[in-house]
Enzyme design. Structure first.
Site, PDB file in Angstrom:
ATOM      1  CG  ASP A   6       0.396   0.076   9.546  1.00 30.94           C
ATOM      2  OD1 ASP A   6       0.014   0.940  10.357  1.00 30.94           O
ATOM      3  OD2 ASP A   6       0.799   0.355   8.393  1.00 30.94           O
ATOM      4  CD  GLN A  59       0.232   8.348   7.264  1.00 30.62           C
ATOM      5  OE1 GLN A  59      -0.319   9.215   7.936  1.00 30.62           O
ATOM      6  NE2 GLN A  59      -0.326   7.176   7.022  1.00 30.62           N
ATOM      7  NE  ARG A 116       6.214   6.457   0.854  1.00 33.74           N
ATOM      8  CZ  ARG A 116       5.328   6.262   1.828  1.00 33.74           C
ATOM      9  NH1 ARG A 116       4.204   5.590   1.592  1.00 33.74           N
ATOM     10  NH2 ARG A 116       5.549   6.730   3.049  1.00 33.74           N
ATOM     11  N   GLY A 135      -5.124   7.906   5.520  1.00 34.52           N
ATOM     12  CA  GLY A 135      -4.225   8.900   6.098  1.00 34.52           C
ATOM     13  C   GLY A 135      -2.994   9.091   5.231  1.00 34.52           C
ATOM     14  NE  ARG A 190      -2.677  -1.901   8.430  1.00 28.61           N
ATOM     15  CZ  ARG A 190      -2.428  -2.306   7.196  1.00 28.61           C
ATOM     16  NH1 ARG A 190      -2.669  -3.563   6.841  1.00 28.61           N
ATOM     17  NH2 ARG A 190      -1.944  -1.477   6.283  1.00 28.61           N
ATOM     18  CB  SER A 240       4.635  10.170  11.417  1.00 29.57           C
ATOM     19  OG  SER A 240       3.814  10.227  10.259  1.00 29.57           O
ATOM     20  NE  ARG A 292      -5.050   0.271  12.997  1.00 30.54           N
ATOM     21  CZ  ARG A 292      -4.382   0.373  11.856  1.00 30.54           C
ATOM     22  NH1 ARG A 292      -3.066   0.427  11.859  1.00 30.54           N
ATOM     23  NH2 ARG A 292      -5.030   0.410  10.705  1.00 30.54           N
ATOM     24  CE  LYS A 295      -3.007   0.556   3.512  1.00 28.16           C
ATOM     25  NZ  LYS A 295      -2.756   1.817   4.238  1.00 28.16           N
ATOM     26  CB  SER A 296       3.819   2.266   1.987  1.00 30.02           C
ATOM     27  OG  SER A 296       3.248   2.165   3.259  1.00 30.02           O
TER      28      SER A 296
HETATM   29  C1  S3P Z   1       2.455   4.825   6.220  1.00 31.29           C
HETATM   30  C2  S3P Z   1       2.962   5.237   7.428  1.00 31.29           C
HETATM   31  C3  S3P Z   1       2.426   4.808   8.728  1.00 31.29           C
HETATM   32  C4  S3P Z   1       1.495   3.604   8.596  1.00 31.29           C
HETATM   33  C5  S3P Z   1       0.558   3.744   7.436  1.00 31.29           C
HETATM   34  C6  S3P Z   1       1.328   3.873   6.138  1.00 31.29           C
HETATM   35  C7  S3P Z   1       3.086   5.308   4.982  1.00 31.29           C
HETATM   36  O1  S3P Z   1       1.675   5.883   9.284  1.00 31.29           O
HETATM   37  O2  S3P Z   1       0.770   3.422   9.791  1.00 31.29           O
HETATM   38  O3  S3P Z   1      -0.295   2.626   7.343  1.00 31.29           O
HETATM   39  O4  S3P Z   1       2.814   4.741   3.902  1.00 31.29           O
HETATM   40  O5  S3P Z   1       3.862   6.269   5.061  1.00 31.29           O
HETATM   41  P1  S3P Z   1       2.368   7.028  10.178  1.00 31.29           P
HETATM   42  O6  S3P Z   1       3.194   7.870   9.306  1.00 31.29           O
HETATM   43  O7  S3P Z   1       1.212   7.783  10.782  1.00 31.29           O
HETATM   44  O8  S3P Z   1       3.176   6.304  11.221  1.00 31.29           O
END
Ligand code: S3P
Length: 450
Positions: free
Chosen positions: A327, A176, A33, A101, A403, A174, A358, A28-29
């Site tokens: 996660d 993100q 991107r 998010g 999840r 984080s 969670r 997913k990440s």
């Molecule tokens: C992610 C970062 C994580 C993770 C999310 C995916 C990413 O979040 O929990 O599922 O793809 O950068 P955080 O940046 O809030 O830790």
């Protein structure tokens, strides 16, 4: 309620051995991107193995709204014709990132240094999550944001007309936030520096280098210092997305707790910033092997073989490992219920601001299923009952969190009575084939009749 439509109540019951091959979807990440970076370069980026979950589809739609041409070529192959760094167009409508998010925070970063205005929203889960952690550093570039009380979506961002580069120490672990700052730094002249005290997933750094950006990483006293030179010309790429370790976690954990199981989960991305769960499971005594370790598309990859592991023991998970398995704590807590002794998880405050709280969601559901859990602001402890001793039998709330829903369905596969979730709809955000994939291995997961 499900993020897209009516709730889908589901039940999971004890089953015979899980066996076979589990081909889980793309990461997913990396999928998010790939679309965003593809939209920020000139030329055609091709993506093989894109996760076609709702979160990523929402990001694809957003990239179209900012002017990129995004095409689904079929079979997990996608193409993105980008607009170049600083080339985003102003969207006509509101950008709806659904449950994601990662989607909203990375896209906010990517548009923050362009002279455009965009309004973002999401589902009830996303609209409750903190956005100031991203808009605060984006303000340093000259981007303004106005949202609801507490820095919540819906929110409008006014991109910087004359962006300046920034130096930013990320205050929470984080990826993100780190990634939002780096993506914003792409269209700021000069060097943007991001420092993280704890290493988080590094896909953005790796992919920016792959797309031709000048980016370097140094270990300093403050932590990992990443330096990006702004206004590069990104080169279109051919990307192969590895399969998602966070999705692999579900069939792997199910195999460990269902007697007689032997499951192969091939082609899993094992970037060290993502693989903490598998290390933890092995420390608990899991029969989990890495086979055929190799490198694909710049990421370490292996086939995971997981077998029923009757002698699992609770452990104290090192807090410094938290970012590499953030996660995976929900499904780890399920495995911990079947282990002997306590599993102690500390340094996990971030779990309280994910798609749901969670710690609270899992602790409440596990207790309802007869498992004793203690919890505090940034820690929780699961008191394992051992194999064959987990009662089950409860209905669990998934809180719009994929999840949480999948973790409780895994619990039901080895508990003494079936486990229900009130809504399995959110599973489609990250693992749309969860139900048929687990069914093909032998699991008894079904949708309840209305
Ligand atoms: C992610 C970062 C994580 C993770 C999310 C995916 C990413 O979040 O929990 O599922 O793809 O950068 P955080 O940046 O809030 O830790």
């Amino acid at each position: 309620m499900s993020s897209h439509g009516d709730p889908i109540p589901m039940t999971s019951a004890a089953c015979g051995p899980l066996t076979g091959v589990a081909e889980v979807p793309g990461d997913k990440s990396i999928s998010h991107r790939s679309l965003i970076l593809g939209a920020m370069c000139i030329g055609e980026t091709t993506i093989a193995g894109l996760l076609e979950g709702q979160d990523v589809l929402d990001t694809a739609k957003a990239m179209r709204a900012f002017g990129a041409e995004v095409s689904d070529l079929g079979g997990g192959n996608w193409s993105v014709r980008g607009v170049g760094v600083g080339g985003f167009a102003e969207p006509d409508g509101v950008i709806d990132c659904g449950n994601s998010g990662t989607g909203v925070r990375l896209i906010m970063g990517a548009m923050a240094t362009s002279p455009i205005v965009a309004t973002f929203t999401g589902d009830a889960s996303l609209n409750g999550r903190p956005m100031a952690r991203v808009t605060d550093p984006l303000a340093l570039f000259g981007c303004q944001a106005v949202g609801r009380t507490g820095g919540r979506l819906p929110m409008t961002l006014v991109g910087a007309v004359e962006p300046v580069p920034v130096r930013y120490v990320v205050p929470v672990p984080s990826a993100q936030v780190k990634s939002a700052v780096l993506l914003a730094g792409l269209n700021a002249p000069g060097q943007t520096v991001v420092i993280e005290a704890e290493a988080t997933r590094d896909h953005t750094e790796r992919m920016l280098a792959g797309f031709g950006a000048e980016i370097s990483v140094q270990e300093t006293e403050e932590g990992r210092e990443i330096t990006l030179t702004g206004q590069p010309e990104l080169r279109a790429q051919q990307i192969e997305v590895p399969r998602d370790p966070s999705s692999a976690a579900f069939p792997v954990c199910a195999a460990l707790i269902v007697p007689g199981s032997d499951v192969l989960v091939p082609g899993i991305g094992l970037n060290p910033t993502r693989a903490g769960l598998f290390t933890t499971l092995r420390e608990m005594g899991a029969d989990l092997a890495y086979e055929n370790a190799r490198e694909e598309g710049g990421e370490p990859v292996a086939d995971l073989r997981a077998k029923f592991s009757p002698g699992l023991k609770g452990i104290e998970v090192p807090p410094e490992r938290a970012a590499s398995m953030i996660d995976e704590y929900p499904v780890l807590s399920v495995v911990a219920a079947f282990a002997e002794g306590q599993t102690v998880m500390r340094g996990v405050k971030e779990l309280r601001v994910k798609e749901s709280d969670r710690i609270d969601a899992m602790a409440t559901g596990l207790r309802a299923n007869g498992v004793e859990v203690e919890d505090g602001p940034d820690w929780w402890i699961v008191n394992g009952l051992g194999h064959g001793n987990v009662p089950g039998g409860a209905v669990c709330a998934s809180h719009l969190d994929h999840r949480i829903a999948m973790s409780f369905l895994i619990l039901g596969m080895a508990a003494n009575a079936p486990v229900k979730v009130d809504d399995g709809g959110p599973i489609a955000t990250s693992f749309p084939i969860f139900e048929p994939l687990m069914g093909a291995l032998g699991a008894q997961v079904s949708r309840d009749r209305a």
